[in-house]
Design an enzyme around this catalytic site. Sequence first.
Site, short mmCIF file in Angstrom:
data_model
loop_
_atom_site.label_atom_id
_atom_site.label_comp_id
_atom_site.label_asym_id
_atom_site.label_seq_id
_atom_site.Cartn_x
_atom_site.Cartn_y
_atom_site.Cartn_z
N GLY A 1 1.97 29.15 44.34
CA GLY A 1 0.56 28.78 44.17
C GLY A 1 -0.33 29.98 44.43
O GLY A 1 -0.85 30.14 45.54
N SER B 1 -2.65 31.53 41.52
CA SER B 1 -3.88 31.47 40.74
C SER B 1 -4.68 30.20 41.02
O SER B 1 -4.12 29.15 41.32
CB SER B 1 -3.56 31.51 39.25
OG SER B 1 -2.87 32.67 38.94
N SER C 1 3.81 27.22 37.51
CA SER C 1 4.97 26.85 36.70
C SER C 1 5.99 26.19 37.62
O SER C 1 6.07 26.52 38.80
CB SER C 1 5.56 28.06 36.00
OG SER C 1 5.66 29.14 36.86
N GLU D 1 7.40 40.12 41.31
CA GLU D 1 7.07 39.41 40.07
C GLU D 1 7.00 40.38 38.90
O GLU D 1 7.50 40.08 37.81
CB GLU D 1 5.73 38.68 40.22
CG GLU D 1 5.36 37.92 38.95
CD GLU D 1 4.21 36.94 39.14
OE1 GLU D 1 3.44 37.11 40.08
OE2 GLU D 1 4.12 36.00 38.33
#
Lengths: 365, 404
Positions: free
Chosen positions: B128, B130, B162, B245
Amino acid sequence: MEFGLDENQKLIEQSLRGFLSRTVTLDKIRQVVADRGGFDGALWDGVLALGLPGLMVPEEFGGAGLGVFEAALVAEALGHAAAPIPFVATNVVAPLAISLMGTAEQQGAFLPAVAAGEARVALAAGALSGATGTTDLHLVGGRLSGRASGVIDSGGASHVLVLLADGRAVIVAVDDEGVELLPWPSLDRTRPLGTLVLSDAPGELLDANPDVMGAALGLVDTARLMLAADTLGAAQRMIEKSVEYASQRVQFERVIASFQAVKHMCAEMAASLEPCRSLIWYAAHVQDTGSADERRTMACLAKAHLSEVGRDVARTATEVHGGMGFTDLMGLHFWFKRIGYDRQVLGGPERCRQEAVEVQDWLAA
Amino acid sequence: MDLSYSRKHRELQSEVRAFVREKGHLSPKFGGGRKRPNRQELDWQGLLLERGYIARSVPRKYGGFGAEPDILETAIVADELSKAGVSPGLLNQGVLIVAPTMLELGTEAQRERWVAPTLRGETIWCIGNSEPEAGSDMANARTRAVVEGDTFVINGQKIWTSSAHYADMMLLLCRTEPDAPKHKGLSYLLVPMDADGIEVRPLVTMTERAEFNETFLSDVRVPTDQIVMGRGDGWKVAIASLKHERVMLGDPNKQLQRFHAIRKLMQGVTIDDRPAIEMPEFRDRLVRLQAEVMAAKFHHMRLLTLHDRGEDAGVAGLVQKLYGTVLNHKLSALAVDVLGEGGLAYDPHEISEDDPATTWQIDYMYDIGLIIGGGTSQIQKNIISERGLGMPREPKVQLSEKRA
């Protein structure tokens, strides 16, 4: 496992780059290009003192006996400096050809002279590399006749290594009767090309290698890789110059380097060029260690890819410099043209990609 | 440069080849992700973990293989698996982002609790980061967590989460120190997705599938020790996890695998009764991309070497996400083009194994999502030009000036 330079390689790079940044100034480039037909004796003495002509010459013949990997680092540094100094043919392909294709006697006759910087051997490889110009050569009774255009490292050459279509190689001396090496005005003034005209010229035939074609194609692979490495260095320099110029040039009361439009152009150049360095390192490493197919594949991929990235960087960097980039005043065009030369000699990217397909045997699904 | 294979490496290579021959048929079709792993994917993950083909240098007590870090070993495994066209294991955010972040910054108890089940694919994570008002400007996160006794009470909204609709846990960025400056008031909390007050709404994308979600948090309670590092350390955790990421999104093995898949596709698809690979235009595009894929692969090896040596990668360390995601899109675009008219077949709700068109079309669109997500290409270019090339930041414009 180490994917990077070792201490010795870093040292070679540092000493060469130090020399080049001291001696190959923009003024020097202009001077060599204008007055000397692209060859400068003082610069040549400088690289001789650094041992570059002997880089690829085996130690027993007075050289350093280093590999293609080290040569690629040198090519990159020369491209970075846009150095008007013969290298690809004279210091890399010629000693390799003589070592791989010459008899012991020929090696003894030529290699020490190459290492000493006395024999400067240009290269006519068009018969094997997809040249668009003329390559019409005939070897009859040990004497060579015909023409070859696009002769690399013509400036200051004492000899020319001529590759024939069947893979055999002949060395001719420029001052022998029947040999004419004519200047051919071409785009990159830092590395003048020549046209070789031969009429019944005496030559030294190098055909001691049982796989003469394999050896000759291997020379083309190595030469192509050197050109790709040269582009890597030249493009890197164009990025550095862009960042430097953008950080000084003020418009709208700001340095233009603070505009995202300009920053993003620079970031795109860096993002496309950085991975190229690793591609060159690997392709160079493979020339020293890999199979013939791997060497050909990687040399072709490297030359084709650097040609494309180089073209983008050359254009974008010129744009970042604005109107100044388009003028002769900043000399940025020496690097632009260097990249153009690297792209077009010894087979352009389309030709290299075609060869990469053939050697990888993709069509036999 | 020393890429020589020692005996150890040659043995590993033949070991992986033998493994692929014996067990390759057990491999699931895809690398995983976008849905909860099924039994086959979990079993395959288990096999790869057991052999040390993933998490090779993660200590055994955290569920890894416990080998000494050796980049050539990692490269050999990736190379052999991709050449054989078998799955390299789960490529989800838990395995690729949460586990390494936890190993880097978590407490001993957190590592022991979370890393092993995450690597096995049993614990699925979402992240979590954005929010509607904090996209590229992630540090602007407004989701709040207030301490009440020994719990945090969380309220706010996340977007682009996602896998939230099937995840077990969320790594949540939120503001715990409202009075501190923007970047110093953030913390990362570990939030179970079955906690009261969490609502997940699927966000359908251009692929027609709900790959992302909006996640709403109302008075969600988690114990105060469910925090990574300390209160206000969130930005440090963000930088570490965003680095993982970027590596995940730029992963060269994915590109290598795709390249091999497209070459096979081009040998199989016929145009006017001839294999597509015989068409010079397609072939030329394929070779162009091969060079880019190779460059990405060796660039990755260079970065690993720099990391091993403790040397600063400079600008080279910042380009992978931008380069890799754009390259992925070029690869899927080639596949879509090779498929031609037949490539328009599209049924994203029932993907069958003999439907390459849908799969490539999904990738072709999803790749754009990945170019945007994880820091857009424009943010990447800011990072590259500012941190890598030393160019100045764009001056701030006051909001009031805009209105004037």
